[in-house]
Write a protein that holds these residues in place. Structure first.
Motif, PDB file in Angstrom:
ATOM      1  N   ASP A 132    -113.480  66.259 -16.917  1.00  0.00           N
ATOM      2  CA  ASP A 132    -112.974  66.486 -15.566  1.00  0.00           C
ATOM      3  C   ASP A 132    -111.506  66.895 -15.556  1.00  0.00           C
ATOM      4  O   ASP A 132    -111.080  67.670 -14.705  1.00  0.00           O
ATOM      5  CB  ASP A 132    -113.165  65.239 -14.699  1.00  0.00           C
ATOM      6  N   ASP A 133    -110.740  66.396 -16.502  1.00  0.00           N
ATOM      7  CA  ASP A 133    -109.319  66.745 -16.553  1.00  0.00           C
ATOM      8  C   ASP A 133    -109.050  68.023 -17.368  1.00  0.00           C
ATOM      9  O   ASP A 133    -107.898  68.403 -17.562  1.00  0.00           O
ATOM     10  CB  ASP A 133    -108.499  65.583 -17.121  1.00  0.00           C
ATOM     11  N   ARG A 134    -110.116  68.675 -17.829  1.00  0.00           N
ATOM     12  CA  ARG A 134    -110.045  69.944 -18.596  1.00  0.00           C
ATOM     13  C   ARG A 134    -109.272  69.802 -19.898  1.00  0.00           C
ATOM     14  O   ARG A 134    -108.715  70.765 -20.403  1.00  0.00           O
ATOM     15  CB  ARG A 134    -109.406  71.055 -17.773  1.00  0.00           C
ATOM     16  N   ARG A 135    -109.257  68.619 -20.477  1.00  0.00           N
ATOM     17  CA  ARG A 135    -108.507  68.414 -21.716  1.00  0.00           C
ATOM     18  C   ARG A 135    -109.398  68.295 -22.939  1.00  0.00           C
ATOM     19  O   ARG A 135    -108.909  68.335 -24.058  1.00  0.00           O
ATOM     20  CB  ARG A 135    -107.636  67.180 -21.572  1.00  0.00           C
ATOM     21  N   TYR A 136    -110.724  68.161 -22.724  1.00  0.00           N
ATOM     22  CA  TYR A 136    -111.663  68.028 -23.831  1.00  0.00           C
ATOM     23  C   TYR A 136    -112.917  68.834 -23.557  1.00  0.00           C
ATOM     24  O   TYR A 136    -113.385  68.879 -22.420  1.00  0.00           O
ATOM     25  CB  TYR A 136    -112.048  66.556 -24.057  1.00  0.00           C
ATOM     26  N   LEU A 137    -113.429  69.423 -24.607  1.00  0.00           N
ATOM     27  CA  LEU A 137    -114.666  70.191 -24.519  1.00  0.00           C
ATOM     28  C   LEU A 137    -115.677  69.561 -25.472  1.00  0.00           C
ATOM     29  O   LEU A 137    -115.376  69.363 -26.659  1.00  0.00           O
ATOM     30  CB  LEU A 137    -114.398  71.655 -24.915  1.00  0.00           C
ATOM     31  N   LEU A 138    -116.845  69.240 -24.950  1.00  0.00           N
ATOM     32  CA  LEU A 138    -117.908  68.682 -25.776  1.00  0.00           C
ATOM     33  C   LEU A 138    -118.700  69.833 -26.375  1.00  0.00           C
ATOM     34  O   LEU A 138    -119.185  70.709 -25.659  1.00  0.00           O
ATOM     35  CB  LEU A 138    -118.825  67.784 -24.942  1.00  0.00           C
TER      36      LEU A 138
END
Length: 167
Positions: A132-138
């Protein structure tokens, strides 16, 4: 009478209108006047809704890394196709799928979208979710040997050039 503002209100993105119309005609089962007219209506309506949804405009930095990035991506797609074919045709016990959380340095949503597309286009990897915070991509990986090495490779080969293109 100024026609430009009215044109821009009806066609906020003329290129998107042309693409939507063209894709509709190509995807339709028949090449008839009705399908062409329906494609044209969609070509007007879809960009109007898309303009209201997209409030974050793409800022472009330099396009200098783009040719190399395209070549790297095409090369990775080719090599990954071969690698995945060998893995799929080989013994199943040699495949070790897994998920990684890729920490993102890129903040531009358009750059993130390009990164997720490149990851998904490369066989054997799929972008699964964005935090949601656009800091991690799975990212799901068909064969995961060294998560840290894979993260470093994605950041070096894809994310770093994209950060120059989308500051």
């Amino acid at each position: 009478m100024n026609r430009r503002p009215l044109f821009r209100r009806v066609f906020p993105s003329p290129s998107l209108s042309v693409m939507v119309t063209g894709f509709w005609v190509l995807m339709s089962d028949s090449f008839t006047l009705g399908q062409i007219l329906l494609g044209m209506v969609l070509g007007v309506v879809v960009p109007l809704f898309a303009a209201r949804l997209d409030r974050e405009f793409a800022r472009i930095g330099t396009l200098r890394p783009l040719p190399k990035l395209v070549c790297v991506t095409l090369w990775d797609i080719l090599v990954s196709n071969i690698r995945v074919a060998i893995q799929v045709l080989g013994p199943e016990r040699r495949i070790h799928p897994g998920f990684i959380w890729l920490p993102l340095d890129i903040a531009n949503i358009h750059g993130i979208a390009a990164l997720t597309s490149m990851i998904t286009l490369t066989p054997g990897t799929v972008s699964a979710a964005l935090s949601d915070d656009r800091r991690y991509l799975l990212v799901h990986v068909l064969h995961l040997e060294d998560p840290d090495a894979l993260i470093k490779e994605i950041k070096r080969r894809y994310e770093a050039p994209l950060m120059e293109i989308f500051p």
